[in-house]
Design a protein around this motif. Structure first.
Motif, short mmCIF file in Angstrom:
data_model
loop_
_atom_site.label_atom_id
_atom_site.label_comp_id
_atom_site.label_asym_id
_atom_site.label_seq_id
_atom_site.Cartn_x
_atom_site.Cartn_y
_atom_site.Cartn_z
N VAL A 198 3.81 -48.83 15.96
CA VAL A 198 5.34 -48.70 16.45
C VAL A 198 5.84 -47.37 16.60
O VAL A 198 7.09 -46.21 17.62
CB VAL A 198 6.32 -49.39 16.47
CG1 VAL A 198 7.63 -49.29 16.84
CG2 VAL A 198 6.29 -50.70 16.60
N ALA A 199 5.02 -46.10 15.30
CA ALA A 199 5.69 -44.90 15.21
C ALA A 199 6.52 -45.24 14.22
O ALA A 199 7.71 -43.45 14.79
CB ALA A 199 4.85 -44.22 15.86
N SER A 200 7.43 -45.99 14.80
CA SER A 200 8.82 -46.07 13.39
C SER A 200 8.42 -46.95 12.63
O SER A 200 8.56 -48.16 12.62
CB SER A 200 9.54 -46.46 13.83
OG SER A 200 10.63 -45.82 15.48
N PRO A 240 18.25 -40.65 7.07
CA PRO A 240 19.33 -41.50 8.13
C PRO A 240 18.26 -41.75 9.22
O PRO A 240 19.42 -42.56 9.91
CB PRO A 240 19.93 -39.56 8.15
CG PRO A 240 19.51 -38.81 7.96
CD PRO A 240 18.22 -39.28 7.23
N LEU A 241 17.76 -41.08 9.92
CA LEU A 241 17.31 -41.87 10.90
C LEU A 241 15.35 -41.50 11.07
O LEU A 241 15.18 -40.68 10.78
CB LEU A 241 17.57 -40.62 12.54
CG LEU A 241 17.81 -41.39 14.09
CD1 LEU A 241 16.36 -41.33 14.24
CD2 LEU A 241 18.47 -41.98 13.60
N ASP A 242 15.40 -42.71 10.71
CA ASP A 242 13.38 -43.32 10.68
C ASP A 242 13.08 -43.12 12.18
O ASP A 242 13.78 -44.16 13.08
CB ASP A 242 13.20 -44.15 9.87
CG ASP A 242 12.21 -44.39 10.10
OD1 ASP A 242 10.70 -43.59 9.46
OD2 ASP A 242 11.46 -45.70 10.00
N GLY A 243 11.81 -42.78 12.46
CA GLY A 243 11.19 -42.72 13.17
C GLY A 243 11.80 -41.80 14.14
O GLY A 243 11.88 -42.07 16.00
N SER A 244 12.08 -40.78 14.64
CA SER A 244 12.75 -39.75 15.34
C SER A 244 12.03 -39.88 16.77
O SER A 244 12.69 -39.70 17.69
CB SER A 244 12.76 -38.39 14.74
OG SER A 244 13.71 -38.33 13.04
N SER A 245 11.04 -39.29 16.06
CA SER A 245 9.85 -39.50 17.98
C SER A 245 10.14 -40.37 18.70
O SER A 245 9.61 -40.64 19.72
CB SER A 245 8.24 -39.13 17.44
OG SER A 245 7.59 -40.66 16.82
N ASN A 246 10.72 -41.68 18.30
CA ASN A 246 10.81 -42.24 19.01
C ASN A 246 12.40 -42.41 20.06
O ASN A 246 12.61 -43.52 20.80
CB ASN A 246 10.74 -43.55 18.58
CG ASN A 246 9.27 -44.19 18.45
OD1 ASN A 246 8.56 -43.97 19.01
ND2 ASN A 246 8.67 -44.86 17.75
N ILE A 301 0.40 -55.86 7.82
CA ILE A 301 0.38 -54.64 6.88
C ILE A 301 0.57 -53.34 7.25
O ILE A 301 0.02 -53.33 8.74
CB ILE A 301 -0.37 -54.82 5.63
CG1 ILE A 301 -2.45 -54.48 6.49
CG2 ILE A 301 -1.12 -55.65 5.34
CD1 ILE A 301 -3.21 -52.82 5.96
N PHE A 302 1.05 -52.58 6.87
CA PHE A 302 1.31 -51.10 7.03
C PHE A 302 0.88 -50.02 6.24
O PHE A 302 0.98 -49.89 5.09
CB PHE A 302 3.20 -50.81 7.37
CG PHE A 302 3.09 -49.49 7.76
CD1 PHE A 302 3.51 -49.09 8.99
CD2 PHE A 302 3.65 -48.52 6.08
CE1 PHE A 302 3.80 -47.13 9.44
CE2 PHE A 302 3.70 -47.66 7.02
CZ PHE A 302 3.85 -46.88 8.24
N MET A 303 -0.27 -49.37 6.89
CA MET A 303 -0.71 -47.75 6.52
C MET A 303 -0.37 -47.07 7.08
O MET A 303 -0.17 -46.55 7.67
CB MET A 303 -2.45 -48.32 6.05
CG MET A 303 -2.44 -49.56 5.90
SD MET A 303 -4.65 -49.67 5.81
CE MET A 303 -4.14 -50.60 7.98
N TYR A 328 12.81 -41.60 -0.13
CA TYR A 328 13.77 -42.64 0.79
C TYR A 328 13.18 -43.88 1.46
O TYR A 328 13.75 -43.68 2.89
CB TYR A 328 14.96 -41.83 1.56
CG TYR A 328 14.43 -39.83 1.79
CD1 TYR A 328 13.47 -39.55 2.91
CD2 TYR A 328 14.42 -38.91 0.79
CE1 TYR A 328 12.77 -38.96 2.83
CE2 TYR A 328 13.95 -37.91 0.76
CZ TYR A 328 13.12 -37.86 2.07
OH TYR A 328 12.40 -36.45 2.64
N GLU A 329 11.41 -43.09 2.14
CA GLU A 329 10.95 -43.99 2.68
C GLU A 329 10.17 -45.64 2.18
O GLU A 329 10.34 -46.64 1.67
CB GLU A 329 9.97 -43.14 3.54
CG GLU A 329 10.87 -42.36 4.47
CD GLU A 329 10.01 -41.49 5.24
OE1 GLU A 329 9.42 -41.39 6.18
OE2 GLU A 329 8.80 -40.56 5.30
N ALA A 330 8.95 -44.71 1.16
CA ALA A 330 8.24 -45.64 0.70
C ALA A 330 8.79 -46.64 -0.46
O ALA A 330 8.57 -47.74 -0.59
CB ALA A 330 6.92 -44.35 -0.59
#
Ligand code: FDP
Length: 361
Positions: free
Chosen positions: A250-252, A116-122, A266-268, A286-288
């Motif tokens: 960005v960490a999201s 529901p909320l990706d990147g919560s730390s941001n 690219i993102f790793m 729900y992410e990858a």
């Protein structure tokens, strides 16, 4: 300027080859999810005014501290899915088990999985965050779903997408017929709801890039193939790649993938040695997997280091997996580094022992 297609119009055109009842069911479901995301975006944009900042004092299924907005977003998605006649059940990052629909568990033809909320730390930093979702077939329609009903490889997703709550609210969506990019138009006549309009169709990720994203603070835990790849990028013109690279973090994940959708890169989040029992940080279902479907549909590639992510059959709802995705030339290179027997012995073992890799369809 000619009128841009709305979400429903764009989906109707995109699914023109699908039998009408199936197309309508998928369109209705995706429009409902998109509407829930409009509500999440509204709460996110009001921030502290909506009481959306801060921790709630509880943990999610993974033992991670939950933020207020994590909970609000999960509740908004749930409230919407409960009223979707085609949805038999759903699973979320915020709950350990799947939840069958109170009304449509037997009749629904889809299962929905979401972060529901990706990147919560941001959230409190007012940096872009998002929602990720995936629509799977409910294979045994007529029987109420169980956790095991969701254990399908990513290739079986019927649709996947994310919504990015950034300077503009955008949704990127695939029904396995290319990738569509929508922008939320709030400049509508008074009394009307904001509407999604198609602002780019058949999005393509450039094959080559000079931009990579990784959390470099984890460098000491990376395995050899990633150490080598990043070291070569950082060496730039004076190294073996003979060209300079740029780095972003960005960490999201939603924001990183969106940047890749718009200009390549690219993102790793690779496997590392920090917690050997956790094969990665990001969640497969729900992410990858939804991001992998979007990236492949846009002409990019998504792997765990050795194998395509869409071939993985999950063994639990919250299974973690290493993720390396984006512009295909760079991903091919990283896969070749993992395949090099001199680079990494543990990866070779992981590859041959894995029970979860299915051959590509
Ligand atoms: P978050 O936990 O804040 O929701 O799990 C996903 C994720 O964010 C990704 O969106 C992001 O790429 C990653 O974790 C951030 O990880 P780091 O804290 O290691 O930077």
């Amino acid at each position: 300027m000619t009128e841009l297609p709305t979400l429903r119009e764009a989906l109707l055109a995109n699914l023109a080859d699908v039998p009408a009842d199936q197309a309508q069911a998928l369109i209705d479901t995706l429009c409902s999810i998109a509407q829930a995301c409009v509500q999440v975006g509204e709460v996110a944009s009001r921030g502290m005014l909506a009481g959306a900042h801060g921790l709630v004092g509880s943990s999610n299924s993974q033992g991670e501290a939950q933020k207020r907005l994590d909970i609000i977003a999960d509740e908004l998605m749930t409230a919407t899915l409960q009223h979707c006649p085609h949805v038999a059940g759903w699973a979320s990052e915020e709950h350990e088990r799947q939840r069958p629909s109170a009304v449509h568990a037997r009749g629904g033809r889809y299962l929905v999985v979401f972060d529901p909320l990706d990147g919560s730390s941001n959230i409190e930093a007012n940096i872009s965050i998002g929602t990720i979702f995936s629509v799977l077939p409910h294979t045994y329609r007529g029987v109420a779903p169980m956790d095991s009903s969701y254990m399908l490889p990513g290739r079986e997703q019927l649709a996947a997408g994310y919504v990015l709550y950034g300077p503009a609210t955008m949704m990127v969506l695939t029904c396995k017929r290319g990738v569509m990019m929508f922008t939320l138009d709030r400049a509508v006549p008074a009394g009307q709801a904001p509407r999604w309009v198609l602002t780019q169709d058949q999005v393509k990720i450039p094959h080559s890039t000079r931009e990579f994203a990784i959390n470099a603070s984890n460098q000491r835990f990376w395995e050899k193939p990633i150490q080598r790849y990043v070291a070569e990028c950082v060496a730039g013109e004076s190294g073996p790649r003979m060209k300079d690279f740029n780095m972003r973090w960005v960490a999201s994940m939603v924001a990183e993938v969106h940047r890749i959708m718009t200009r390549g890169g690219i993102f790793m989040y690779p496997r590392d040695t920090r917690e050997p029992r956790k094969p990665g940080r990001l969640r497969l279902m729900y992410e990858a997997a939804p991001m992998a479907l979007l990236v492949e549909q846009a002409g990019g590639r998504a792997v765990n280091g050795t194998a395509d992510l869409l071939g993985f059959v999950p063994d639990t709802l919250h299974q973690r997996v290493p993720v390396i995705l984006g512009s295909s030339d760079e991903i091919d290179r990283i896969v070749s580094y993992h395949a090099d027997p001199h680079e990494n012995v543990s990866w070779q073992l992981f590859k041959t022992r894995s029970l979860f890799i299915q051959p590509q369809a």
